[in-house]
Scaffold this motif. Sequence first.
Motif, PDB file in Angstrom:
ATOM      1  N   ARG A  33       0.821  -1.204   0.000  1.00 48.15           N
ATOM      2  CA  ARG A  33       0.000   0.000   0.000  1.00 48.15           C
ATOM      3  C   ARG A  33       0.862   1.263   0.000  1.00 48.15           C
ATOM      4  O   ARG A  33       1.892   1.326   0.660  1.00 48.15           O
ATOM      5  CB  ARG A  33      -0.886  -0.015   1.242  1.00 48.15           C
TER       6      ARG A  33
ATOM      7  N   SER B  18      -0.287   7.925  -0.661  1.00 41.90           N
ATOM      8  CA  SER B  18      -1.678   8.079  -1.075  1.00 41.90           C
ATOM      9  C   SER B  18      -2.593   8.147   0.143  1.00 41.90           C
ATOM     10  O   SER B  18      -3.504   8.976   0.199  1.00 41.90           O
ATOM     11  CB  SER B  18      -2.101   6.902  -1.953  1.00 41.90           C
TER      12      SER B  18
ATOM     13  N   THR C  63      -8.174   3.635  -5.930  1.00 48.00           N
ATOM     14  CA  THR C  63      -7.311   3.548  -4.749  1.00 48.00           C
ATOM     15  C   THR C  63      -8.119   3.781  -3.474  1.00 48.00           C
ATOM     16  O   THR C  63      -7.805   3.221  -2.417  1.00 48.00           O
ATOM     17  CB  THR C  63      -6.175   4.585  -4.862  1.00 48.00           C
TER      18      THR C  63
END
Lengths: 201, 201, 201, 201
Positions: free
Chosen positions: D12, D16, D51
């Motif tokens: 991950r 973000s 996402t």
Amino acid sequence: MAETRTPDSRRRSERSRRAIYEAALALVTEVGYTRTTIEGIAARAGVGKQTIYRWWPSKAAVLLEAFLDLAAQTSEGGTELPDTGDLAADLRLVLRATVDELNDPAHEGPSRALAAAGVVDAEVGAQFVEKLMEPQIEAYIRRLRSAEAVGQMRAGTNARIAVELFIGPLTHRWLLRTLPLTHEYADTLVEYALHGLAPRA
Amino acid sequence: MAETRTPDSRRRSERSRRAIYEAALALVTEVGYTRTTIEGIAARAGVGKQTIYRWWPSKAAVLLEAFLDLAAQTSEGGTELPDTGDLAADLRLVLRATVDELNDPAHEGPSRALAAAGVVDAEVGAQFVEKLMEPQIEAYIRRLRSAEAVGQMRAGTNARIAVELFIGPLTHRWLLRTLPLTHEYADTLVEYALHGLAPRA
Amino acid sequence: MAETRTPDSRRRSERSRRAIYEAALALVTEVGYTRTTIEGIAARAGVGKQTIYRWWPSKAAVLLEAFLDLAAQTSEGGTELPDTGDLAADLRLVLRATVDELNDPAHEGPSRALAAAGVVDAEVGAQFVEKLMEPQIEAYIRRLRSAEAVGQMRAGTNARIAVELFIGPLTHRWLLRTLPLTHEYADTLVEYALHGLAPRA
Amino acid sequence: MAETRTPDSRRRSERSRRAIYEAALALVTEVGYTRTTIEGIAARAGVGKQTIYRWWPSKAAVLLEAFLDLAAQTSEGGTELPDTGDLAADLRLVLRATVDELNDPAHEGPSRALAAAGVVDAEVGAQFVEKLMEPQIEAYIRRLRSAEAVGQMRAGTNARIAVELFIGPLTHRWLLRTLPLTHEYADTLVEYALHGLAPRA
DNA sequence: CCGTAACCGAGACGGTACGTCTGGTCTTTGA
DNA sequence: TCAAAGACCAGACGTACCGTCTCGGTTACGG
């Protein structure tokens, strides 16, 4: 109204485009132009409305493209008039074919719809002329020049106006539905346009 | 769509009718046919919507009548072509006048709107032809018959088709906006139509 | 968003209003607040969307009014607390009733929906408080003042804050679903609030 | 709705995640909960929509996590109430701090949004309570038990309900915006809750 | 240490609902 | 007693997001 951020045409769904063309043509034929709605086209094509708004600015634009696509399929590039050496005969042939096409109920709905849209909306009209009329007109012009070369037409004739002498009356009669379009009508038109209404000297 | 219970036309308000005509024509000229709405006409005319729906079946019908009213005022019944004895000259005169009229921006909006409506809606089209085109066409026919009688036209000519030879190209050019309409164009049209495109024998 | 030109409320359709109330409450109960849409309400009520947008500024406003209407029918103005002279007993009775009402699944959907809308939207919240909470709070205040008069409450107590001592914990538990709301809970609350958590001196 | 194929959390992008937290909180503060959209969060965070959908099941979940993250930064694990031996003083201190926090405009938007989401959606509500309320409530309970041990609270008191006597009214006033939250209010609340509304015997 | 599987930003897709606008019909109300 | 005004039902408009999907590109595992 129009999309500001231009979408990526590489990722466009060919499937959707074809479905939209078909739905648009079908609806215009079935219920007429004004009762054809973008929502209806989207629903019938199994497509989100945004997919239409993403790629076309208006209902007329969708229909124009759909019609062009149809025309492209129908007349596989054959935008050339016959040239047997006999101008009158060739013109009769072509005008008779045009009469048949204009009388074909399958084309009538979309054609009238587009013509009407073009009459009112200059943008659509320009597209209509450029994509549909112009190729046809230029084919006529080429044939007339060829005739001029072999002495079947007066020298120095304005070819564009000459073409309109054939196409104009036909279109006029079709658009306004004044009288039926027949092969005889086409023949008479050729006769009058070539030899004039005045008595031969 | 159409009214079932026909209203009593004796009690009709002349005032409202005139206001509706004016509002309709003004709106079409200002914002175009499609953006002209019945609601807008009613609001501008200071009239209830029902007053419009009571007397007209559609937006196009309102506009057609408004236009006819306008035309009636403008050309006080004068639906006769000049007859000086010189057919070509007379036709040039008339066609030049038509060119001027078609180029008049005041008439353009309503005219195009009506033409487009007529192209798509057969009912409107029939009215349009009957009320606006037919008188004009018949005037042409009378003039051509007169020319035939004095030997300025070939005997046995189909007058309707002959008329279309003049009107058709003009209308075509105007509707599709292919090229500008000029007096020279009108003159050339008369020339070609009368004497033909083929070389004189 | 909101209507600018205010409509004429004398001409409002009572029929439509009632249908909208019923549809709104039914939908919120059946599918929840977020999945209740104005389109859905209109469709279920057999009403045009504009009829909703004409009279209410938002989904929450519709629901608030529908709920107030429901509440007005249910508790015909009876916004008075019992006064038997025994404050503790009276409060237990009222809080138990409130517990039952909050546990009633029929009211849960709309109530939560409104509460949530009010939490986020100050406008809705103000309406919610003014129309639903305030009358109830004032009834409490009157009862507490009466108790103060007969020496069952400390003199000089801030009545508003006192009320919150009963209502606050109850609402908190209901809104956040921390633990079940029972009659015992109500009783304990009354006990603690009246006599305090600290040991008696 | 939920992802079926569970993603590999080792891969991950921390970058973000942080960007999404910040964008979410900023948007909620700026335009409110309902006008905060997942698309908007993605755009602002410079992140693909997927996402977000990959890691969170709903807008509320994103916001809850973002808020927890914010809370974790702010109150570095300090979920313990002061214990000076004076219960009333300690409670006043804590409730005054809570009042200040609730009045902090920076926290208001996200807090209300989450609370409202939790009121309507039981799933979100449970998370909200478990992650945000429960630790706080348990800290209160520990402090109250300590007070009970030194005789500052009646023995056998239901600690959960006792806590609600402080938190409930505060939350009520904040959620419904009935009256402003002040330090005086907090003090009065402590007073009333500890010593009761009834006169001392 | 290299191939590849999974993440990533981007955004097109089929949809749903939004809030607005207009079409026609029906009802109220004021002149 | 009309006709204006306008509320009503209906439904299309063009937009905004939803949640899914596919596309290249770019990491960073794991063989």
